[in-house]
Design an enzyme around this catalytic site. Structure first.
Site, PDB file in Angstrom:
ATOM      1  N   ASN A 174      55.475 179.909  23.057  1.00 31.63           N
ATOM      2  CA  ASN A 174      54.414 178.893  23.928  1.00 31.63           C
ATOM      3  C   ASN A 174      54.040 179.304  25.386  1.00 31.63           C
ATOM      4  O   ASN A 174      53.209 178.894  25.500  1.00 31.63           O
ATOM      5  CB  ASN A 174      54.984 177.463  23.841  1.00 31.63           C
ATOM      6  CG  ASN A 174      56.303 177.531  24.576  1.00 31.63           C
ATOM      7  OD1 ASN A 174      57.183 178.456  24.730  1.00 31.63           O
ATOM      8  ND2 ASN A 174      56.609 176.254  25.346  1.00 31.63           N
ATOM      9  N   LYS A 197      63.916 189.869  22.068  1.00 28.34           N
ATOM     10  CA  LYS A 197      63.415 189.542  20.791  1.00 28.34           C
ATOM     11  C   LYS A 197      62.272 188.611  21.125  1.00 28.34           C
ATOM     12  O   LYS A 197      62.406 187.368  21.069  1.00 28.34           O
ATOM     13  CB  LYS A 197      64.031 189.174  19.581  1.00 28.34           C
ATOM     14  CG  LYS A 197      63.417 188.952  18.226  1.00 28.34           C
ATOM     15  CD  LYS A 197      63.910 188.344  17.331  1.00 28.34           C
ATOM     16  CE  LYS A 197      63.718 186.719  17.230  1.00 28.34           C
ATOM     17  NZ  LYS A 197      62.108 186.388  16.841  1.00 28.34           N
ATOM     18  N   GLY A 248      64.286 178.053  23.013  1.00 25.96           N
ATOM     19  CA  GLY A 248      63.803 177.609  21.866  1.00 25.96           C
ATOM     20  C   GLY A 248      63.989 176.302  21.403  1.00 25.96           C
ATOM     21  O   GLY A 248      64.405 175.325  22.214  1.00 25.96           O
ATOM     22  N   SER A 249      64.250 175.719  20.170  1.00 28.28           N
ATOM     23  CA  SER A 249      64.414 174.619  19.614  1.00 28.28           C
ATOM     24  C   SER A 249      65.985 174.092  19.768  1.00 28.28           C
ATOM     25  O   SER A 249      66.786 174.996  19.801  1.00 28.28           O
ATOM     26  CB  SER A 249      63.943 174.210  18.350  1.00 28.28           C
ATOM     27  OG  SER A 249      64.799 175.031  17.385  1.00 28.28           O
ATOM     28  N   GLU A 270      67.740 177.320  26.493  1.00 27.74           N
ATOM     29  CA  GLU A 270      66.954 176.250  27.329  1.00 27.74           C
ATOM     30  C   GLU A 270      66.104 175.820  26.121  1.00 27.74           C
ATOM     31  O   GLU A 270      65.332 176.504  25.438  1.00 27.74           O
ATOM     32  CB  GLU A 270      65.919 177.323  28.290  1.00 27.74           C
ATOM     33  CG  GLU A 270      66.367 177.733  29.509  1.00 27.74           C
ATOM     34  CD  GLU A 270      66.594 176.812  30.452  1.00 27.74           C
ATOM     35  OE1 GLU A 270      66.388 175.677  30.413  1.00 27.74           O
ATOM     36  OE2 GLU A 270      67.675 177.295  31.229  1.00 27.74           O
ATOM     37  N   LEU A 271      66.455 174.386  25.718  1.00 32.91           N
ATOM     38  CA  LEU A 271      65.818 173.880  24.591  1.00 32.91           C
ATOM     39  C   LEU A 271      64.715 172.807  24.631  1.00 32.91           C
ATOM     40  O   LEU A 271      63.912 172.731  25.496  1.00 32.91           O
ATOM     41  CB  LEU A 271      67.190 173.479  23.691  1.00 32.91           C
ATOM     42  CG  LEU A 271      68.122 174.418  23.866  1.00 32.91           C
ATOM     43  CD1 LEU A 271      69.624 173.709  23.346  1.00 32.91           C
ATOM     44  CD2 LEU A 271      68.164 175.623  23.071  1.00 32.91           C
ATOM     45  N   CYS A 304      57.700 172.861  26.995  1.00 31.67           N
ATOM     46  CA  CYS A 304      58.803 172.254  26.913  1.00 31.67           C
ATOM     47  C   CYS A 304      59.025 171.008  27.908  1.00 31.67           C
ATOM     48  O   CYS A 304      59.580 170.088  27.582  1.00 31.67           O
ATOM     49  CB  CYS A 304      60.113 173.251  26.862  1.00 31.67           C
ATOM     50  SG  CYS A 304      59.862 174.212  28.510  1.00 31.67           S
ATOM     51  N   GLU A 402      60.600 165.336  19.191  1.00 33.32           N
ATOM     52  CA  GLU A 402      59.703 165.914  19.812  1.00 33.32           C
ATOM     53  C   GLU A 402      58.546 166.608  19.203  1.00 33.32           C
ATOM     54  O   GLU A 402      58.840 167.030  17.864  1.00 33.32           O
ATOM     55  CB  GLU A 402      60.488 167.385  20.665  1.00 33.32           C
ATOM     56  CG  GLU A 402      59.602 168.115  21.384  1.00 33.32           C
ATOM     57  CD  GLU A 402      60.178 169.609  21.703  1.00 33.32           C
ATOM     58  OE1 GLU A 402      61.140 169.983  20.824  1.00 33.32           O
ATOM     59  OE2 GLU A 402      60.005 170.121  22.941  1.00 33.32           O
TER      60      GLU A 402
HETATM   61  P1  NAP Z   1      62.787 178.003  17.410  1.00 36.37           P
HETATM   62  O1  NAP Z   1      62.352 177.881  15.969  1.00 36.37           O
HETATM   63  O2  NAP Z   1      64.126 177.666  17.806  1.00 36.37           O
HETATM   64  O3  NAP Z   1      62.342 179.477  17.708  1.00 36.37           O
HETATM   65  C1  NAP Z   1      62.053 179.916  18.918  1.00 36.37           C
HETATM   66  C2  NAP Z   1      62.338 181.660  19.053  1.00 36.37           C
HETATM   67  O4  NAP Z   1      63.789 181.711  18.661  1.00 36.37           O
HETATM   68  C3  NAP Z   1      61.590 182.154  17.831  1.00 36.37           C
HETATM   69  O5  NAP Z   1      60.881 183.249  18.031  1.00 36.37           O
HETATM   70  C4  NAP Z   1      62.632 182.657  16.682  1.00 36.37           C
HETATM   71  O6  NAP Z   1      62.220 183.513  15.958  1.00 36.37           O
HETATM   72  C5  NAP Z   1      63.873 182.618  17.574  1.00 36.37           C
HETATM   73  N1  NAP Z   1      65.048 182.270  16.883  1.00 36.37           N
HETATM   74  C6  NAP Z   1      65.461 180.977  16.404  1.00 36.37           C
HETATM   75  N2  NAP Z   1      66.725 181.075  15.994  1.00 36.37           N
HETATM   76  C7  NAP Z   1      67.169 182.459  16.414  1.00 36.37           C
HETATM   77  C8  NAP Z   1      68.474 183.381  15.965  1.00 36.37           C
HETATM   78  N3  NAP Z   1      69.462 182.669  15.529  1.00 36.37           N
HETATM   79  N4  NAP Z   1      68.404 184.624  16.306  1.00 36.37           N
HETATM   80  C9  NAP Z   1      67.245 185.087  16.673  1.00 36.37           C
HETATM   81  N5  NAP Z   1      66.186 184.554  17.175  1.00 36.37           N
HETATM   82  C10 NAP Z   1      66.101 183.065  16.892  1.00 36.37           C
HETATM   83  O7  NAP Z   1      61.790 177.157  18.194  1.00 36.37           O
HETATM   84  P2  NAP Z   1      60.136 176.967  18.077  1.00 36.37           P
HETATM   85  O8  NAP Z   1      59.945 175.796  17.425  1.00 36.37           O
HETATM   86  O9  NAP Z   1      59.447 178.234  17.680  1.00 36.37           O
HETATM   87  O10 NAP Z   1      59.893 176.798  19.728  1.00 36.37           O
HETATM   88  C11 NAP Z   1      59.516 175.629  20.378  1.00 36.37           C
HETATM   89  C12 NAP Z   1      60.806 174.855  20.837  1.00 36.37           C
HETATM   90  O11 NAP Z   1      61.131 175.748  21.760  1.00 36.37           O
HETATM   91  C13 NAP Z   1      60.506 173.463  21.410  1.00 36.37           C
HETATM   92  O12 NAP Z   1      61.402 172.655  20.862  1.00 36.37           O
HETATM   93  C14 NAP Z   1      60.515 173.414  22.900  1.00 36.37           C
HETATM   94  O13 NAP Z   1      60.820 172.516  23.417  1.00 36.37           O
HETATM   95  C15 NAP Z   1      61.549 174.510  23.014  1.00 36.37           C
HETATM   96  N6  NAP Z   1      61.032 175.556  24.341  1.00 36.37           N
HETATM   97  C16 NAP Z   1      62.126 175.127  25.215  1.00 36.37           C
HETATM   98  C17 NAP Z   1      61.808 175.763  26.718  1.00 36.37           C
HETATM   99  C18 NAP Z   1      62.653 175.512  27.732  1.00 36.37           C
HETATM  100  O14 NAP Z   1      62.720 176.185  28.766  1.00 36.37           O
HETATM  101  N7  NAP Z   1      63.573 174.318  27.919  1.00 36.37           N
HETATM  102  C19 NAP Z   1      60.524 176.616  26.665  1.00 36.37           C
HETATM  103  C20 NAP Z   1      59.958 176.804  25.737  1.00 36.37           C
HETATM  104  C21 NAP Z   1      59.994 176.225  24.571  1.00 36.37           C
HETATM  105  P3  NAP Z   1      61.981 183.361  14.401  1.00 36.37           P
HETATM  106  O15 NAP Z   1      60.901 182.269  14.329  1.00 36.37           O
HETATM  107  O16 NAP Z   1      61.560 184.599  14.036  1.00 36.37           O
HETATM  108  O17 NAP Z   1      63.126 182.923  13.760  1.00 36.37           O
END
Ligand code: NAP
Length: 533
Positions: A174, A197, A248-249, A270-271, A304, A402
């Site tokens: 994002n 990554k 990520g999530s 950071e979720l 986020c 969310e």
């Molecule tokens: P996600 O499904 O958790 O994925 C985020 C990234 O992490 C993807 O590139 C994913 O790669 C990777 N990933 C997930 N599990 C992994 C693992 N076990 N090993 C290695 N890589 C892994 O989240 P999303 O839905 O794409 O992103 C949106 C979320 O991020 C929202 O909930 C948002 O609030 C949160 N976010 C939080 C912040 C903050 O600073 N708090 C900032 C930005 C976004 P793959 O898809 O290839 O598995």
């Protein structure tokens, strides 16, 4: 420069969606930066604005991730031996190059994420601030510190900060530049190497930032980039890492935390969030309505720290809603490689699906749409109108979940206690915003909210941009902090070195234990009386 271990990307000229700066040469150079075998399989990336193919990138295997760590580990030893002044020189040069080449960065971010140029520009600003801050503050935060010794004058104590080693950074799609570079720069300044990554959708921007850091003088192999699905290479990243930085999530974060716990390595997570904005009865309504636009729709709501819940004091609700709805309806949607648009595209089909499902579910259960509420395929495959809902009830999915899109629900509140209770009624605790003409009242309300950052009369940028202060989530929004001292100390191991002179906590030769105990008791009493800590 890093060694080239990959074959050139086999990109056919498919430039219809590419802005002019995104040349074939640039894309090929960036693709070569991925740590992957020469015969690596390729992944085709598409451009959110149109859905057309953008480029191919090589996919890293678990063996490639192992290779990246071997190289990064060897390089880290040499990098850790450099002075803070040398690291600072590299990162400040990166800062200058970033600002010089900002148009290239903006084009790339827009092409990969579908965001507006205005949103992309904020990422450039963010990383300029971040690189300047950590380049200039790392030495002060991490240089050896004299600490009070166990026995004044007799114990010489120093706190040292050693780099963790190789930090794994997993960054989402994002905020492709902020998320890729913002957590890596402090790790590098602390003397670590990094294996990253990035999300595949926005990997070119991450590769561009890494390429720029090498142009700024980062020694070979200190920053490595692997591309691939978490399900394929995530375990190998975790198995090798000395520290895990994940954004990520919440669901993915829990798994990372569990695996990091198993390995006894540190992790910063950071979720997600379901952030609330409070408009108090004394708020400047025009300012709050402008603020709500900034709060709810940056990067098409895929931020986020953006707001998905607005709580508005009953006495100003009608005025605020009317001002906010009017502004929202005037927002210019679209994909353009200039600063003309207010709101861009969603980034992935999955996001469009979630946004559509959340809004449709709410409407089916009785929510009222005050603005937006529909996709805009006429503009591009992933556009969705900025949407304001009211009459949202707990049985609707988006009440607690969310959405991560341009959708906000408006709720009333009775008094400040009620507003705080409603704002805090989620498992999350990432960011919040309070609007009032009374700054002292705003800060007092902020301190009572369960959120890692709270902005008074601002949406998120005031707290996020205050990089000298920590940023991160409470509850399900995460563990650990980025920014400030915590944002770099977490990448280090603390070590205390204490040298004892003459005698320690045992009687010196010739002194009885009784005499020594009496003397020490007297000394302890004196130290307390003198106000010594
Ligand atoms: P996600 O499904 O958790 O994925 C985020 C990234 O992490 C993807 O590139 C994913 O790669 C990777 N990933 C997930 N599990 C992994 C693992 N076990 N090993 C290695 N890589 C892994 O989240 P999303 O839905 O794409 O992103 C949106 C979320 O991020 C929202 O909930 C948002 O609030 C949160 N976010 C939080 C912040 C903050 O600073 N708090 C900032 C930005 C976004 P793959 O898809 O290839 O598995």
């Amino acid at each position: 420069m890093t060694t080239d271990h990959t074959s050139p990307a086999t990109t056919a000229p498919r430039r219809a969606d590419r802005p002019p700066t995104l040349t074939e040469d640039l894309v090929t150079r960036l693709a070569r930066r991925v740590t992957a075998a020469p015969d690596a399989a390729q992944v085709t990336k598409t451009a959110p604005y149109s859905g057309a193919e953008l480029t191919d990138l090589p996919i890293s295997t678990p063996a490639d991730v192992d290779t990246a760590f071997v190289r990064a580990r060897a390089a880290q030893k040499r990098w850790a031996a450099t002075s803070f002044a040398e690291r600072k020189r590299v990162v400040l040069r990166f800062h200058d190059l970033l600002l010089e080449r900002r148009n290239e960065a903006l084009d790339l971010m827009q092409a990969e994420s579908g965001k507006t140029r205005r949103d992309a520009f904020l990422e450039v600003t963010d990383i300029a601030i971040c690189s300047r801050y950590y380049a200039r503050s790392a030495a002060g935060l991490l240089s050896p510190k004299r600490r009070r010794g166990a026995i004044p004058l007799l114990t010489h104590t120093t706190e040292l900060r050693h780099p963790k080693g190789v930090v794994a950074v997993i960054s989402p799609w994002n905020y492709p530049l902020s998320m890729a570079a913002g957590d890596t720069i402090p790790a590098l300044m602390a003397g670590n190497s990094v294996v990253q990554k990035p999300d595949t959708q926005t990997a070119l921007t991450a590769l561009w930032a890494m390429d720029l850091m090498y142009q700024a003088g980062l020694p070979a192999d200190v920053w490595q980039m692997v591309v691939g699905r978490g399900s394929s290479i995530g375990d190998t990243l975790m198995d090798n890492a000395d520290y895990m930085m994940f954004t990520g999530s919440t669901a993915s974060g829990r798994r990372i935390a569990r695996d990091a716990g198993e390995r006894l390595i540190g992790a910063s997570l950071e979720l997600g969030g379901k952030n609330a904005m409070l408009v108090l009865d004394d708020a400047d309504i025009d300012r709050a309505a402008d603020g709500a636009i900034n709060a709810c729709f940056p990067s098409t709501g895929q931020l986020c720290v953006s707001m998905e819940r607005l709580y508005v004091a009953e006495s100003v609700r009608a005025e605020f809603v009317s001002a906010f709805v009017e502004r929202t309806r005037k927002l210019q949607l679209g994909g353009a490689y200039d600063f003309s648009r207010d709101v861009g595209s969603l980034t992935t089909p999955a996001q469009l699906e979630t946004v559509t499902a959340h809004v449709d579910d709410a409407v089916a259960k009785g929510a009222t749409v005050l603005a937006g509420g529909r996709p805009r395929p006429d503009l591009g495959p992933l556009f969705y109108e900025p949407t304001i809902l009211t009459d949202v009830t707990p049985d609707m999915t988006l009440y607690t979940h969310e959405t991560f899109g341009p959708v906000v629900s408006i709720y009333p509140f009775d008094d400040i206690d009620d507003a705080i209770a409603r704002a805090d009624a989620t498992p999350y605790g990432l960011n919040a915003s309070v609007w009032t003409r009374d700054g002292a009242k705003g800060r007092a309300v902020a301190a009572r909210l369960h959120a890692g950052t709270v902005n008074v009369n601002d949406a998120y940028a005031a707290a996020w941009g205050s990089i000298d202060s920590p940023m991160g989530g409470m509850g399900d929004s995460g563990l650990g902090r980025r920014h400030g001292a915590e944002g770099i100390l977490k990448y280090t191991e603390a070590q205390t070195v204490a040298q004892q002179r003459i005698t320690g906590f045992t009687p010196p030769a010739g002194i009885s234990y009784d005499t020594w105990a009496t003397g020490l008791t007297t000394a302890l009493k004196i130290m307390k009386r003198l106000g010594i800590r």
